[in-house]
Design a protein around this motif. Structure first.
Motif, short mmCIF file in Angstrom:
data_model
loop_
_atom_site.label_atom_id
_atom_site.label_comp_id
_atom_site.label_asym_id
_atom_site.label_seq_id
_atom_site.Cartn_x
_atom_site.Cartn_y
_atom_site.Cartn_z
N LEU A 1 0.85 -1.18 0.00
CA LEU A 1 0.00 0.00 0.00
C LEU A 1 0.88 1.23 0.00
O LEU A 1 1.91 1.29 0.68
N LYS A 2 0.50 2.21 -0.77
CA LYS A 2 1.29 3.43 -0.91
C LYS A 2 0.43 4.64 -0.64
O LYS A 2 -0.61 4.83 -1.26
N ARG A 3 0.87 5.47 0.31
CA ARG A 3 0.17 6.74 0.56
C ARG A 3 0.80 7.81 -0.33
O ARG A 3 2.01 8.03 -0.29
N ASN B 1 5.43 3.67 -9.32
CA ASN B 1 5.14 2.31 -9.79
C ASN B 1 3.72 1.87 -9.46
O ASN B 1 3.44 0.69 -9.25
N LEU B 2 2.82 2.85 -9.42
CA LEU B 2 1.42 2.54 -9.15
C LEU B 2 0.67 2.17 -10.42
O LEU B 2 -0.23 1.33 -10.40
N ILE B 3 1.03 2.83 -11.51
CA ILE B 3 0.32 2.61 -12.78
C ILE B 3 1.31 2.71 -13.93
O ILE B 3 2.44 3.16 -13.76
N GLU B 4 0.86 2.29 -15.12
CA GLU B 4 1.59 2.57 -16.35
C GLU B 4 1.09 3.91 -16.88
O GLU B 4 -0.11 4.10 -17.08
N ASP C 1 -5.62 15.28 -3.52
CA ASP C 1 -5.82 14.86 -2.13
C ASP C 1 -4.75 13.82 -1.81
O ASP C 1 -3.93 13.47 -2.66
N THR C 2 -4.79 13.32 -0.58
CA THR C 2 -3.90 12.21 -0.20
C THR C 2 -4.70 10.91 -0.27
O THR C 2 -5.77 10.81 0.33
N TYR C 3 -4.17 9.96 -1.01
CA TYR C 3 -4.85 8.68 -1.23
C TYR C 3 -3.94 7.54 -0.80
O TYR C 3 -2.72 7.69 -0.72
N VAL C 4 -4.57 6.39 -0.55
CA VAL C 4 -3.83 5.16 -0.31
C VAL C 4 -4.19 4.19 -1.43
O VAL C 4 -5.33 3.77 -1.56
#
Length: 340
Positions: free
Chosen positions: A107-109, A129-132, A163-166
């Motif tokens: 999980l990445k904040r 490295n969350l998405i392409e 905003d801040t997301y996880v």
């Protein structure tokens, strides 16, 4: 003949027992000197062999070819997900395969700043490295997907709420975008203070103006006044003359806005085209949206940067030119012709 068949069966049993014993030892957790968990990154497009040897280099598996065999045996050769995984070198190969194919990445904040453009958001998420990046941008420009979200626009620019997301790494781009659009709707609805939700076209106008206010706001406390300037100019039929909109319409902008740029017609050149540009130029935050939804009243129709993040506001061109002379380097006559 019977004796010969017996020998064949016995050979198969003994051979199978030896192979199974060897494979059983492989399925057991490998002995490790340092069992400390580590983050291992599986990149998009990695094939099974590349993944197996990558895990071997990271000290997670001791026999890459056996890991490949196990993956095929379990029918998971196309099931391994990409992303960042926290893996222990002492993890049994069967458990390792379960983790890698489950998609349970770290999980990445992550915080998306106010005023980030769609391109900047895609890059930020890609860097983590969350998405392409290309997949994210393609999804954000998919007309059918955009319509399904109730958005009026060619892209999701303006509606990916800062905003801040996880998120977890390797998460589907559309899931991320749906969450950000949902957050935008929550905030927008709150700012409406119980009012009726406008139609998509009206929302688009408000978000577009809010995005301009966001990009013009060095001193965030000035957002309401900046919004009032643009509302006054719209009411008077004056062009918005917003540099950030011009910049948004320049492909590969190099950071230096020139008089040639101001003279170049684009859909986003608000020096040449009256009214709002075709759509948002960034993703505005709560206060920029609030400034547009509940604007303050003023008679200002100009503002100029004081080079400290704040602006000087003027009610007429004469006062504005004096402020420009005071706060800005000498302005060439060619540029003054754009100030109306």
């Amino acid at each position: 003949m019977k004796r010969f068949n017996f020998l064949i069966v016995l050979t198969v049993v003994i051979g199978g027992t030896v192979l199974w014993d060897d494979f059983s030892r492989f399925l057991a957790p490998p002995p490790v000197k340092n069992p400390t968990p580590r983050v291992v990154r599986i990149l998009p497009g990695m094939g099974l062999k590349e993944i197996a040897f990558h895990l071997h280099r990271e000290g997670i598996v001791s026999a890459p070819y056996k890991f490949m065999a196990l993956t095929w045996l379990k029918g998971r050769n196309n099931k391994i997900q990409w992303g960042d995984f926290e893996l222990s070198p002492g993890l049994a190969p069967t458990e390792l395969l379960t983790v890698l194919s489950s998609g349970k990445t770290i999980l990445k904040r992550i915080t998306i700043p106010e005023g980030f453009t769609l391109q900047q958001i895609a890059k930020r998420l890609s860097d983590e490295n969350l998405i392409e990046e290309n997949t994210f941008l393609a999804s954000a420009g998919d007309a059918q997907f955009i319509e399904s979200l109730g958005i009026d626009g060619k892209t999701l620019e303006g509606y990916l709420f800062p905003d801040t997301y996880v998120f977890h790494r390797g998460m589907n781009s559309r899931v991320i975008q749906e969450r950000m659009v949902r957050r935008f709707k929550e905030i927008f609805s709150t700012l409406q203070e119980g009012g009726e939700w406008p139609g998509p076209g009206e929302v688009k106008k408000m978000v577009t103006l809010a995005s301009i206010v966001e990009k013009e706001s060095g001193d965030k406390s000035e957002r309401p006044l900046i919004a009032s300037v643009f509302y006054n100019r719209i009411r008077k039929g004056m062009p918005l003359q917003s540099d950030p909109t011009v910049i948004y319409g320049i492909k590969g902008f190099n950071g230096d806005l020139t008089k040639k740029d101001l003279r170049t017609p684009t859909p986003y050149n608000t020096y040449l085209k009256p009214g709002l540009p075709p759509g948002p130029i960034a993703n505005p935050g709560r206060e920029a949206l609030r400034a547009v939804l509940a604007p303050v009243k003023s008679e200002y129709i100009y503002f100029v940067s004081k080079n400290d993040g704040s602006h000087y506001f003027s009610k007429n061109l004469k006062d504005h030119n004096r402020a420009v002379a005071r706060y800005q380097p000498p302005v060439k006559e060619e540029y003054k012709s754009f100030l109306r």
